[in-house]
Design a protein around this motif. Structure first.
Motif, PDB file in Angstrom:
ATOM      1  N   PHE A   2       5.800  -4.602   1.039  1.00 29.93           N
ATOM      2  CA  PHE A   2       6.848  -4.029   0.714  1.00 29.93           C
ATOM      3  C   PHE A   2       6.675  -2.588   0.739  1.00 29.93           C
ATOM      4  O   PHE A   2       7.493  -1.692   1.397  1.00 29.93           O
ATOM      5  CB  PHE A   2       7.338  -4.422  -0.601  1.00 29.93           C
ATOM      6  CG  PHE A   2       7.983  -3.268  -1.573  1.00 29.93           C
ATOM      7  CD1 PHE A   2       9.316  -3.116  -1.454  1.00 29.93           C
ATOM      8  CD2 PHE A   2       7.184  -2.568  -2.485  1.00 29.93           C
ATOM      9  CE1 PHE A   2       9.900  -2.144  -2.297  1.00 29.93           C
ATOM     10  CE2 PHE A   2       7.730  -1.662  -3.192  1.00 29.93           C
ATOM     11  CZ  PHE A   2       9.127  -1.420  -3.056  1.00 29.93           C
ATOM     12  N   LEU A   3       5.486  -1.903   0.651  1.00 30.77           N
ATOM     13  CA  LEU A   3       5.268  -0.666   0.304  1.00 30.77           C
ATOM     14  C   LEU A   3       5.344   0.303   1.568  1.00 30.77           C
ATOM     15  O   LEU A   3       5.921   1.149   1.652  1.00 30.77           O
ATOM     16  CB  LEU A   3       4.017  -0.349  -0.398  1.00 30.77           C
ATOM     17  CG  LEU A   3       3.825   0.946  -1.122  1.00 30.77           C
ATOM     18  CD1 LEU A   3       4.852   1.019  -2.209  1.00 30.77           C
ATOM     19  CD2 LEU A   3       2.536   1.142  -1.590  1.00 30.77           C
ATOM     20  N   PRO A   4       4.689  -0.131   2.754  1.00 32.37           N
ATOM     21  CA  PRO A   4       4.892   0.692   3.943  1.00 32.37           C
ATOM     22  C   PRO A   4       6.351   1.039   4.392  1.00 32.37           C
ATOM     23  O   PRO A   4       6.671   1.914   4.558  1.00 32.37           O
ATOM     24  CB  PRO A   4       3.982  -0.081   5.020  1.00 32.37           C
ATOM     25  CG  PRO A   4       3.042  -1.024   4.149  1.00 32.37           C
ATOM     26  CD  PRO A   4       3.987  -1.182   2.931  1.00 32.37           C
ATOM     27  N   LEU A  18      -4.115   1.523  -0.925  1.00 34.19           N
ATOM     28  CA  LEU A  18      -2.529   1.827  -0.848  1.00 34.19           C
ATOM     29  C   LEU A  18      -2.314   2.945   0.043  1.00 34.19           C
ATOM     30  O   LEU A  18      -1.482   2.644   1.015  1.00 34.19           O
ATOM     31  CB  LEU A  18      -1.675   2.126  -2.100  1.00 34.19           C
ATOM     32  CG  LEU A  18      -1.532   0.902  -2.961  1.00 34.19           C
ATOM     33  CD1 LEU A  18      -0.561   1.318  -4.001  1.00 34.19           C
ATOM     34  CD2 LEU A  18      -1.102  -0.176  -2.455  1.00 34.19           C
ATOM     35  N   ILE A  19      -3.017   3.851   0.113  1.00 35.39           N
ATOM     36  CA  ILE A  19      -3.058   5.129   0.919  1.00 35.39           C
ATOM     37  C   ILE A  19      -3.403   4.693   2.320  1.00 35.39           C
ATOM     38  O   ILE A  19      -2.686   4.856   3.229  1.00 35.39           O
ATOM     39  CB  ILE A  19      -3.916   6.383   0.484  1.00 35.39           C
ATOM     40  CG1 ILE A  19      -3.103   6.878  -0.886  1.00 35.39           C
ATOM     41  CG2 ILE A  19      -3.954   7.392   1.563  1.00 35.39           C
ATOM     42  CD1 ILE A  19      -3.828   7.621  -1.543  1.00 35.39           C
ATOM     43  N   LEU A  20      -4.430   4.200   2.581  1.00 34.76           N
ATOM     44  CA  LEU A  20      -5.092   3.447   3.717  1.00 34.76           C
ATOM     45  C   LEU A  20      -3.888   2.610   4.396  1.00 34.76           C
ATOM     46  O   LEU A  20      -3.616   2.804   5.557  1.00 34.76           O
ATOM     47  CB  LEU A  20      -6.349   2.762   3.497  1.00 34.76           C
ATOM     48  CG  LEU A  20      -7.661   3.719   3.324  1.00 34.76           C
ATOM     49  CD1 LEU A  20      -8.503   2.831   3.078  1.00 34.76           C
ATOM     50  CD2 LEU A  20      -7.807   4.508   4.676  1.00 34.76           C
ATOM     51  N   LEU A  21      -3.134   1.908   3.548  1.00 35.85           N
ATOM     52  CA  LEU A  21      -2.373   0.680   4.150  1.00 35.85           C
ATOM     53  C   LEU A  21      -1.314   1.658   4.768  1.00 35.85           C
ATOM     54  O   LEU A  21      -0.785   1.275   5.975  1.00 35.85           O
ATOM     55  CB  LEU A  21      -1.793  -0.182   2.842  1.00 35.85           C
ATOM     56  CG  LEU A  21      -0.739  -1.224   3.083  1.00 35.85           C
ATOM     57  CD1 LEU A  21      -1.168  -2.109   4.190  1.00 35.85           C
ATOM     58  CD2 LEU A  21      -0.406  -1.671   1.992  1.00 35.85           C
ATOM     59  N   ILE A  22      -0.735   2.587   3.863  1.00 34.43           N
ATOM     60  CA  ILE A  22       0.392   3.324   4.484  1.00 34.43           C
ATOM     61  C   ILE A  22       0.180   4.187   5.741  1.00 34.43           C
ATOM     62  O   ILE A  22       0.720   4.385   6.589  1.00 34.43           O
ATOM     63  CB  ILE A  22       1.139   4.005   3.411  1.00 34.43           C
ATOM     64  CG1 ILE A  22       1.600   3.394   2.124  1.00 34.43           C
ATOM     65  CG2 ILE A  22       2.308   5.082   3.787  1.00 34.43           C
ATOM     66  CD1 ILE A  22       2.041   4.146   1.210  1.00 34.43           C
ATOM     67  N   VAL A  23      -1.111   4.858   5.461  1.00 30.79           N
ATOM     68  CA  VAL A  23      -1.664   5.744   6.679  1.00 30.79           C
ATOM     69  C   VAL A  23      -1.539   4.916   8.136  1.00 30.79           C
ATOM     70  O   VAL A  23      -1.091   5.288   9.150  1.00 30.79           O
ATOM     71  CB  VAL A  23      -3.018   6.244   6.308  1.00 30.79           C
ATOM     72  CG1 VAL A  23      -3.793   6.735   7.600  1.00 30.79           C
ATOM     73  CG2 VAL A  23      -2.980   7.492   5.354  1.00 30.79           C
ATOM     74  N   PHE A  83       1.919  -4.698   8.657  1.00 34.90           N
ATOM     75  CA  PHE A  83       0.899  -4.545   8.627  1.00 34.90           C
ATOM     76  C   PHE A  83       0.409  -5.821   9.495  1.00 34.90           C
ATOM     77  O   PHE A  83      -0.806  -5.718  10.378  1.00 34.90           O
ATOM     78  CB  PHE A  83       0.108  -4.873   7.135  1.00 34.90           C
ATOM     79  CG  PHE A  83      -1.355  -4.579   7.129  1.00 34.90           C
ATOM     80  CD1 PHE A  83      -1.874  -3.520   7.232  1.00 34.90           C
ATOM     81  CD2 PHE A  83      -2.049  -5.842   6.920  1.00 34.90           C
ATOM     82  CE1 PHE A  83      -3.151  -3.104   7.312  1.00 34.90           C
ATOM     83  CE2 PHE A  83      -3.602  -5.468   6.787  1.00 34.90           C
ATOM     84  CZ  PHE A  83      -3.967  -4.344   6.984  1.00 34.90           C
ATOM     85  N   LEU A  84       1.034  -6.785   9.597  1.00 34.44           N
ATOM     86  CA  LEU A  84       0.804  -7.801  10.656  1.00 34.44           C
ATOM     87  C   LEU A  84       0.733  -7.287  12.026  1.00 34.44           C
ATOM     88  O   LEU A  84       0.102  -7.676  12.847  1.00 34.44           O
ATOM     89  CB  LEU A  84       1.528  -9.220  10.517  1.00 34.44           C
ATOM     90  CG  LEU A  84       1.357 -10.276  11.304  1.00 34.44           C
ATOM     91  CD1 LEU A  84      -0.020 -11.072  10.927  1.00 34.44           C
ATOM     92  CD2 LEU A  84       2.323 -11.188  11.175  1.00 34.44           C
TER      93      LEU A  84
END
Lengths: 390, 365
Positions: B31-33, B232-237, B255-256
């Motif tokens: 959900f976050l990105p 979380l930051i890495l995920l969005i970056v 992400f997939l």
């Protein structure tokens, strides 16, 4: 008893998962899968989609003979790409799988109408990958491009893959992935470029071979939003690569004092873009630094002196500056920011983000560019002088 | 028998923090990105940093509440501070919310696999498998689930680091900049996404009545929070940096999509199976943890001697509710962004704040 029950359930589930095609409908034997490597999309009459896929179909060689490496090509039609994909299943001898798709081709006419509607299925479907590369086929439909090239010397996807790798040595084209294309298409008032492939009859001696064609990867096609706007020539395409810092190698031809050609091989290059806004409006300095080696000289003059090297250095810098200025002028004449320079300005002036993005087409054509080129000639190869120098 | 049951319920604060990392990371990946990219565009990756302020305050409240009530369960603490009736009402609200989240995440587990990997398989297949596995796991008690968390969380973090190594170099800086003062309002709104996920920390404190190490509440949660924030930051970056904010905001599983782009030396590809493995492991932990919290609240609320008797009833209810919660994926997504995010925020911040304020006034903490 309880442990026995748990193990039994796990075993039953395992057997169901690997063998029950009713429950897991996507299961397929590997020899019944058509691993697609190239897909080609064309718009045909009645706004229908002609959808083409290719995969390897090698034919075993007889004793002492070379194997024929033909590519299996399957085509299908439909009102949309998805319908064409499903219609194909009525006669395809294997089930197409798109997880290994490397190349997506669009015919020239299709690209002129806009490619985004056709990219929707590809970007939405769970099998495709966003690192598949997009190419525009010049003067042909993507389908006929594949049909004409399927001569049996090499698998089509292998052939395209090899040419793609080799194109780095010229930097007159490049590769653009689906992710990169979607990134630019999602931006307002920004144009983009996609690499172009075409065919030409294979030459045997001075005359073309009957029915045999070469695959040629060179130049870029530029897009106004998602619609093909024009094809760039060699020099303009290389200009794009200089501005976008996409030069990996390449050839620069300069004249020796006796007007004979000297070929310089680009070894390294780095482009930096410095945007600024002052009382004169939007300005942008494009600084290019590159290194070359002298790869060949057709001159019989002594060019390996300090003075001659300095002259060659200036000549190659002038050549690059000319290529860059030409593409910048061309883009400004057409009001098309194919370099994504809006991002550079927005990063420098974030408070003006909305204003810059909203009016970028008009603003882009007003930018005053300054091109700075600096180079160095590093070395030459195994002989220091021309073998024929005086 | 009762003593054996008590031993099965013992969970340390450190184990809870590990459980939190994994249970919070599943919804974050999904959900976050997309949410932050939609709201804050290029600046989305900064939004977790903004969330540090309310999360820091919440950790302070929780530390004050729990560190001085070492021998009491979360339910006892709530009842002591708020009184029996208001306290039970609060616990009941949490029960309803956790049961809802359990059904929601069970459905999402199926939806995600169906839409991203197995489109032709009936969603009930994945839901039933998840609930059958949960049924077995729940019988082992909170301690076993907490230990599973201790084992699985490092594995998931390692998988994430592995993917990060190959994805981070491909990130486009122009997709992540500029970040400036004019992004403040969108960033505050986007940080709600991170903060809403942090509310599961409060829910996790109800996973057992025997939580040890409460005196280290602040230290434990700050450490876990730091690991979680970096992830979380890495995920969005990575997602926004590779796809751009527009494409990320429209993607169901960004992400997939980016994991599918990994190519190691142009030789090893198709390693997105790692992402699917991460999903399955994390989903299993998330569903088991939510189910355990529901059981524990029900055990307390209905004064049950052994919650194992109601495991199957609750999971049947979860199965029905997960299928009935929405008729399609679009409804679920709308529900997540319009209701869940806000209710999570209210529960996550409201409960500790209310307990701290009332507890201070009534001198109960």
């Amino acid at each position: 008893m309880k442990r026995f029950l748990v193990i039994s359930i796990l075993l039953i589930l395992s057997i169901i998962l690997i063998s029950c095609s009713q429950l897991t409908g996507s299961r397929a034997e590997i020899d019944k899968i058509f691993n697609t490597r190239i897909i080609a999309i064309d718009k045909i009459e009645d706004n229908k989609v002609l959808y083409t896929i290719t995969s390897k179909a090698g034919i075993a060689a007889e004793q002492g003979q070379q194997a024929v490496k033909t590519t299996t090509i399957i085509t299908s039609e439909g009102a949309t790409v998805f319908e064409a994909v499903r219609n194909m299943l009525q006669y395809a001898h294997k089930r197409p799988h798109y997880g290994h798709t490397e190349f997506i081709l669009f015919g020239e006419d299709t690209a002129k109408d806009g490619i985004l509607p056709y990219l929707d299925f590809i970007s939405r479907n769970q099998e495709f990958r966003y690192n598949a590369k997009i190419y525009i086929v010049r003067e042909l439909t993507a389908n006929s491009f594949l049909e004409k090239l399927n001569s049996g010397d090499l698998y089509l996807a292998d052939r395209l893959s090899i040419i793609e790798d080799n194109s780095n040595k010229l930097s007159k084209s490049g590769r653009v992935t689906l992710a990169e294309a979607l990134f630019v298409f999602s931006k307002e008032n920004v144009s983009t470029f996609l690499p172009v492939i075409s065919i030409a009859p294979t030459k045997a001696g001075e005359s073309p071979s009957e029915g045999k064609y070469d695959m040629i990867l060179k130049d870029y096609a530029i897009f106004d939003q998602d619609k093909l706007f024009a094809f760039l020539d060699d020099e303009l395409s290389m200009g794009v690569n200089w501005v976008k810092n996409r030069i990996l190698s390449g050839v620069i031809l300069v004249d020796a004092p006796d007007k004979k050609k000297v070929a310089m091989e680009i070894i390294q290059s780095k482009t930096s873009i410095k945007p600024y806004i002052d009382e004169n409006g939007l300005q942008c300095t494009i600084s290019i630094k590159f290194n070359t080696n002298i790869a060949e000289t057709m001159s019989t003059e002594k060019i390996f002196t300090i003075e001659s090297i300095d002259i060659l250095k200036q000549l190659q810098e002038m050549q690059v500056k000319k290529d860059v200025e030409n593409i910048l002028n061309y883009a400004q004449e057409k009001d098309m920011d194919i370099f994504g320079l809006v991002s550079n300005f927005v990063m420098k002036y974030p408070m003006m983000k909305n204003e810059l993005r909203a009016n970028w087409r008009e603003l882009f054509s007003e930018i005053k560019f300054k091109v700075e080129v600096d180079s160095n000639i590093n070395t030459t190869y195994v002989i220091k002088e021309s073998a024929t120098s005086k | 028998m009762q003593q054996a049951q008590n031993t099965k319920d013992k969970v340390s604060m450190r184990q809870l923090a590990m459980l939190y990392i994994i249970t919070g990371f599943v919804p974050a990946i999904r959900f976050l990105p997309s949410y932050t990219a939609l709201v804050a565009e290029e600046a989305s990756w900064v939004s977790p940093v903004i969330a540090i302020i309310p999360i820091g305050i919440t950790i302070f409240f929780l530390h004050k509440i729990f560190s001085r009530s070492k021998d009491k369960s979360t339910f006892d603490i709530i009842n002591t501070i708020l009184g029996k009736y208001v306290g039970n009402f609060m616990i009941f609200i949490h029960l309803v919310w956790v049961l809802f989240l359990l059904a929601y995440y069970t459905r999402l587990h199926g939806e995600r696999l169906v839409s991203a990997v197995f489109p032709s398989i009936n969603i009930t297949f994945f839901i039933v498998i998840a609930l059958v596995v949960t049924s077995f796991v729940l019988r082992s008690g909170a301690t076993a689930i907490a230990r599973m968390g201790e084992f699985i969380t490092p594995i998931v973090i390692l998988m994430f680091i592995f993917l990060t190594v190959f994805l981070l170099p491909k990130v486009r800086i122009d997709a992540l900049l500029p970040v400036y003062f004019n992004d403040t309002i969108p960033l505050i709104k986007a940080s709600l996404g991170t903060f809403s996920l942090f509310s599961y920390m409060v829910i996790l404190l109800m996973v057992s009545t025997k939580i040890t190490g409460k005196e280290k509440t602040a230290k434990t949660w700050i450490e876990a929070g730091l690991v979680y924030f970096i992830m979380l930051i890495l995920l969005i970056v990575m997602t926004v940096g590779l796809l751009g904010s527009t494409v990320t905001s429209r993607a169901a599983s960004p992400f997939l999509i980016i994991a599918k782009q990994i190519s190691i030396l142009d030789t090893i590809e198709n390693i997105e199976a790692i992402v699917v493995a991460m999903w399955l492991l994390s989903d299993a932990m998330l569903i088991a943890t939510m189910a355990l919290v529901s059981l524990n609240i029900m055990k307390y609320f209905f004064k049950l001697s052994d919650q194992r008797n109601i495991i199957n009833i609750m999971l049947v209810f979860t199965y029905i509710f997960s299928l009935g919660i929405a008729s399609n994926r679009f409804e679920i997504d709308t529900f997540a962004s319009n209701i869940i995010i806000y209710f999570n925020t209210i529960v996550g911040f409201g409960t500790p704040a209310l307990l701290y304020i009332v507890g201070t006034i009534r001198k109960k903490i």
